[in-house]
Write an enzyme that holds these catalytic residues in place. Sequence first.
Site, PDB file in Angstrom:
ATOM      1  CB  CYS A 191      -2.989 102.372   6.807  1.00  0.00           C
ATOM      2  SG  CYS A 191      -2.937 100.850   5.845  1.00  0.00           S
ATOM      3  CG  HIS A 216       1.643  97.407  -7.929  1.00  0.00           C
ATOM      4  ND1 HIS A 216       2.779  97.399  -7.253  1.00  0.00           N
ATOM      5  CD2 HIS A 216       0.833  98.067  -7.359  1.00  0.00           C
ATOM      6  CE1 HIS A 216       2.636  98.220  -6.288  1.00  0.00           C
ATOM      7  NE2 HIS A 216       1.305  98.583  -6.149  1.00  0.00           N
ATOM      8  CG  HIS A 228       4.322  99.501  -1.451  1.00  0.00           C
ATOM      9  ND1 HIS A 228       3.420 100.068  -2.276  1.00  0.00           N
ATOM     10  CD2 HIS A 228       5.516  99.591  -2.285  1.00  0.00           C
ATOM     11  CE1 HIS A 228       4.249 100.644  -3.382  1.00  0.00           C
ATOM     12  NE2 HIS A 228       5.200 100.360  -3.685  1.00  0.00           N
ATOM     13  CG  ASP A 264       4.316  99.930   9.930  1.00  0.00           C
ATOM     14  OD1 ASP A 264       3.634  98.966   9.477  1.00  0.00           O
ATOM     15  OD2 ASP A 264       4.056 101.229   9.582  1.00  0.00           O
ATOM     16  NE  ARG A 282       1.948  99.322   7.874  1.00  0.00           N
ATOM     17  CZ  ARG A 282       1.482 100.312   7.098  1.00  0.00           C
ATOM     18  NH1 ARG A 282       0.547 100.424   6.059  1.00  0.00           N
ATOM     19  NH2 ARG A 282       2.476 101.022   6.996  1.00  0.00           N
ATOM     20  CB  CYS A 294      -0.014  98.156   2.832  1.00  0.00           C
ATOM     21  SG  CYS A 294      -1.097  99.868   2.638  1.00  0.00           S
TER      22      CYS A 294
END
Length: 135
Positions: A70, A107, A110, A114, A122, A124
Amino acid sequence: MSAKPPSRIEKSDAEWQTELSPMQYRVLREKATERPFSGEYDHSFEPGTYVCAGCGQPLFTSDAKFDSGCGWPAFSAPAAPDSVEEERDVSHGMVRTEVLCSRCSGHLGHVFDDGPGPTHLRYCINSAALKHQPK
Ligand code: FE
């Protein structure tokens, strides 16, 4: 006995701005997302621990890292259940689950459902939010 919860770190924006690189500040404190395939750790699979670039708390381990394709580092689970916190994020016209450092509220990225088994999660995560400590 469960471990003592990590102590919170709170700093002013000015303090964070002094301590962090511009990219780290944009991601950790302003919830920016680095460009896909641009981050330092996207395609790095060296053994070790990924700690928070803001406060040094261990967040993820190389054992849980996988190549999601990704464009950002992906992990199947955090280093410990209380390493990260999750919050509902409805920005940018999407409903997502934001992942934050539980110590400094930085932060990170996310989490999506999936991912591969067994967790099917996941995480990410922006490279700029992490620092790799070799094993
Ligand atoms: Fe942190």
